[in-house]
Design an enzyme around this catalytic site. Structure first.
Site, PDB file in Angstrom:
ATOM      1  N   HIS A 123       0.819  -1.226   0.000  1.00 37.72           N
ATOM      2  CA  HIS A 123       0.000   0.000   0.000  1.00 37.72           C
ATOM      3  C   HIS A 123       0.848   1.270   0.000  1.00 37.72           C
ATOM      4  CE1 HIS A 123      -3.763  -2.250   1.781  1.00 37.72           C
ATOM      5  NE2 HIS A 123      -3.652  -2.403   0.483  1.00 37.72           N
ATOM      6  N   CYS A 154       4.131  22.616  -9.021  1.00 47.11           N
ATOM      7  CA  CYS A 154       3.118  23.040 -10.002  1.00 47.11           C
ATOM      8  C   CYS A 154       1.899  23.670  -9.333  1.00 47.11           C
ATOM      9  CB  CYS A 154       2.694  21.867 -10.880  1.00 47.11           C
ATOM     10  SG  CYS A 154       1.565  20.696 -10.082  1.00 47.11           S
ATOM     11  N   THR A 192      -3.490  -8.733  10.649  1.00 45.23           N
ATOM     12  CA  THR A 192      -4.401  -8.138   9.654  1.00 45.23           C
ATOM     13  C   THR A 192      -5.791  -8.727   9.825  1.00 45.23           C
ATOM     14  OG1 THR A 192      -4.885  -7.777   7.306  1.00 45.23           O
ATOM     15  CG2 THR A 192      -3.658  -9.791   7.840  1.00 45.23           C
ATOM     16  N   ASN A 217      -2.678 -13.511  15.567  1.00 45.83           N
ATOM     17  CA  ASN A 217      -3.656 -12.444  15.791  1.00 45.83           C
ATOM     18  C   ASN A 217      -4.381 -12.750  17.103  1.00 45.83           C
ATOM     19  OD1 ASN A 217      -5.985 -10.644  15.533  1.00 45.83           O
ATOM     20  ND2 ASN A 217      -5.502 -10.540  13.346  1.00 45.83           N
TER      21      ASN A 217
HETATM   22  P1  OAD Z   1      -7.087  -3.672  10.650  1.00 42.55           P
HETATM   23  O1  OAD Z   1      -7.187  -2.508  11.578  1.00 42.55           O
HETATM   24  O2  OAD Z   1      -8.264  -3.953   9.791  1.00 42.55           O
HETATM   25  O3  OAD Z   1      -6.804  -5.002  11.485  1.00 42.55           O
HETATM   26  C1  OAD Z   1      -5.816  -5.049  12.484  1.00 42.55           C
HETATM   27  C2  OAD Z   1      -5.726  -6.477  12.989  1.00 42.55           C
HETATM   28  O4  OAD Z   1      -4.662  -6.544  13.920  1.00 42.55           O
HETATM   29  C3  OAD Z   1      -6.985  -6.988  13.701  1.00 42.55           C
HETATM   30  O5  OAD Z   1      -7.336  -8.262  13.186  1.00 42.55           O
HETATM   31  C4  OAD Z   1      -6.552  -7.102  15.174  1.00 42.55           C
HETATM   32  O6  OAD Z   1      -7.184  -8.189  15.851  1.00 42.55           O
HETATM   33  C5  OAD Z   1      -5.057  -7.340  15.021  1.00 42.55           C
HETATM   34  N1  OAD Z   1      -4.222  -6.914  16.169  1.00 42.55           N
HETATM   35  C6  OAD Z   1      -4.444  -5.925  17.068  1.00 42.55           C
HETATM   36  N2  OAD Z   1      -3.438  -5.822  17.938  1.00 42.55           N
HETATM   37  C7  OAD Z   1      -2.528  -6.765  17.593  1.00 42.55           C
HETATM   38  C8  OAD Z   1      -1.252  -7.162  18.107  1.00 42.55           C
HETATM   39  N3  OAD Z   1      -0.688  -6.551  19.160  1.00 42.55           N
HETATM   40  N4  OAD Z   1      -0.610  -8.172  17.472  1.00 42.55           N
HETATM   41  C9  OAD Z   1      -1.162  -8.794  16.394  1.00 42.55           C
HETATM   42  N5  OAD Z   1      -2.354  -8.469  15.872  1.00 42.55           N
HETATM   43  C10 OAD Z   1      -3.024  -7.462  16.456  1.00 42.55           C
HETATM   44  O7  OAD Z   1      -5.756  -3.457   9.797  1.00 42.55           O
HETATM   45  P2  OAD Z   1      -5.325  -4.123   8.413  1.00 42.55           P
HETATM   46  O8  OAD Z   1      -5.872  -5.497   8.277  1.00 42.55           O
HETATM   47  O9  OAD Z   1      -3.870  -3.935   8.256  1.00 42.55           O
HETATM   48  O10 OAD Z   1      -5.621   0.175   3.716  1.00 42.55           O
HETATM   49  O11 OAD Z   1      -6.065  -3.166   7.392  1.00 42.55           O
HETATM   50  C11 OAD Z   1      -5.869  -3.396   6.025  1.00 42.55           C
HETATM   51  C12 OAD Z   1      -5.997  -2.123   5.276  1.00 42.55           C
HETATM   52  O12 OAD Z   1      -7.215  -1.461   5.625  1.00 42.55           O
HETATM   53  C13 OAD Z   1      -4.943  -1.085   5.608  1.00 42.55           C
HETATM   54  O13 OAD Z   1      -3.724  -1.319   4.928  1.00 42.55           O
HETATM   55  C14 OAD Z   1      -5.600   0.177   5.155  1.00 42.55           C
HETATM   56  C15 OAD Z   1      -6.957  -0.048   5.756  1.00 42.55           C
HETATM   57  O14 OAD Z   1      -8.013   0.597   5.171  1.00 42.55           O
HETATM   58  C16 OAD Z   1      -5.859   1.294   3.055  1.00 42.55           C
HETATM   59  O15 OAD Z   1      -6.001   2.357   3.611  1.00 42.55           O
HETATM   60  C17 OAD Z   1      -5.944   1.098   1.564  1.00 42.55           C
END
Ligand code: OAD
Length: 257
Positions: A123, A154, A192, A217
């Site tokens: 990303h 620009c 994630t 997770n």
């Molecule tokens: P999310 O905020 O959707 O998910 C975070 C995940 O991390 C959740 O499943 C939590 O349970 C887990 N979590 C929380 N604390 C943790 C810890 N200490 N150790 C391990 N896991 C933990 O974030 P992403 O899945 O990364 O994209 O989100 C994906 C995309 O959605 C991002 O890249 C962004 C967002 O919209 C864009 O903006 C295009």
């Protein structure tokens, strides 16, 4: 393949050692312990900022100053963050020859700061700004200061070179990530929620190509009951820290390829 033994982390580490060719997919959860909020959940960015108003390309083109309210918070929080034990542990696993690449959805640069060398930024990265009119790029630190909106030579308002909703994944990152997924022995999926496409397809590609999928997770995700072989229910730093300690045992280390 389910974690049946008394120590599922050890069982997962054995699978990593036996299969080799470990590729890691990370999301916002790995950086939570560095003080960067995740996106979903009651404490997440999307509870404060509606992504339809603040995180789409359309929103940026319509109201860049408004979108910069959210972006400014991300740039300053990420700019002040340091890698945590999970980032450092993944760099150590690469150094030991256990892990070969990290595919990250994160835009904070913390894997590289921790010493990981092969990092595929799916990303983009907040370190760079891009002009959506003339495509000129700038290091963020050269053009942005807190309270300001960064401008291109620009005259246009610059956008961080990160993927907003409605934008394609950078083609090289997409190609490399799919290749890593198709050819890995194990995909280690960390922090994630697996709700955003096409990143959430990466575990499925790996699984269909014969890889084992290990998920770290504290919560289950849509992957857990479908493609995940072993779910290690804990924090990234706790689980990765334990794995790294296990790999310091020479009996555990028989990396392949
Ligand atoms: P999310 O905020 O959707 O998910 C975070 C995940 O991390 C959740 O499943 C939590 O349970 C887990 N979590 C929380 N604390 C943790 C810890 N200490 N150790 C391990 N896991 C933990 O974030 P992403 O899945 O990364 O994209 O989100 C994906 C995309 O959605 C991002 O890249 C962004 C967002 O919209 C864009 O903006 C295009």
């Amino acid at each position: 393949m389910r974690a049946g033994g008394s120590d599922p982390i050890r069982e997962a580490a054995r699978i990593l050692a036996e299969r080799g060719n470990v590729v890691v997919l990370t999301g916002a959860g790995i950086s939570v312990e560095s003080g960067i909020p995740s996106f979903r959940g009651s404490q997440g960015m999307w509870a404060k900022y509606d992504p339809m108003e603040y995180a789409t390309l359309h929103a940026f083109m319509q109201s860049p100053r408004k979108v910069w309210e959210m972006l400014a918070e991300m740039v300053s929080v990420c700019g002040g963050a340091k890698p945590n034990a999970a980032h450092r542990g993944l760099a150590a696993l690469e150094e030991m020859g256990v892990a070969r690449a990290v595919i990250t959805q994160n835009v904070d640069g913390l894997h590289q700061a921790a010493g990981s060398r092969r990092v595929i930024e799916y990303h983009g990265n907040l370190d760079e700004l891009i002009c959506v009119s003339c495509w000129k790029r700038y290091p963020t630190r050269d053009r942005w200061t807190p309270g300001s909106v960064p401008l291109c030579d620009c005259g246009e308002i610059l956008k961080p070179n990160v993927v907003l909703f409605g934008e394609p994944i950078p083609w090289l990152a997409q190609e490399q990530a799919e290749e890593e997924a198709r050819t890995c022995g194990v995909l280690l999926v960390i922090g994630t929620s697996a709700q955003v496409s096409p990143a959430c397809d990466i575990p499925r590609i790996a699984k269909e190509s014969g890889a084992a999928v290990v998920e770290i997770n504290p919560e289950p995700t849509p992957l857990t009951a479908s493609v995940t072989d072993i779910h290690l229910r804990g924090t990234a730093s706790g689980v990765i820290g334990a794995m790294v300690r296990m790999f310091h045992d020479p009996d555990m280390r028989s990396p392949k390829g």
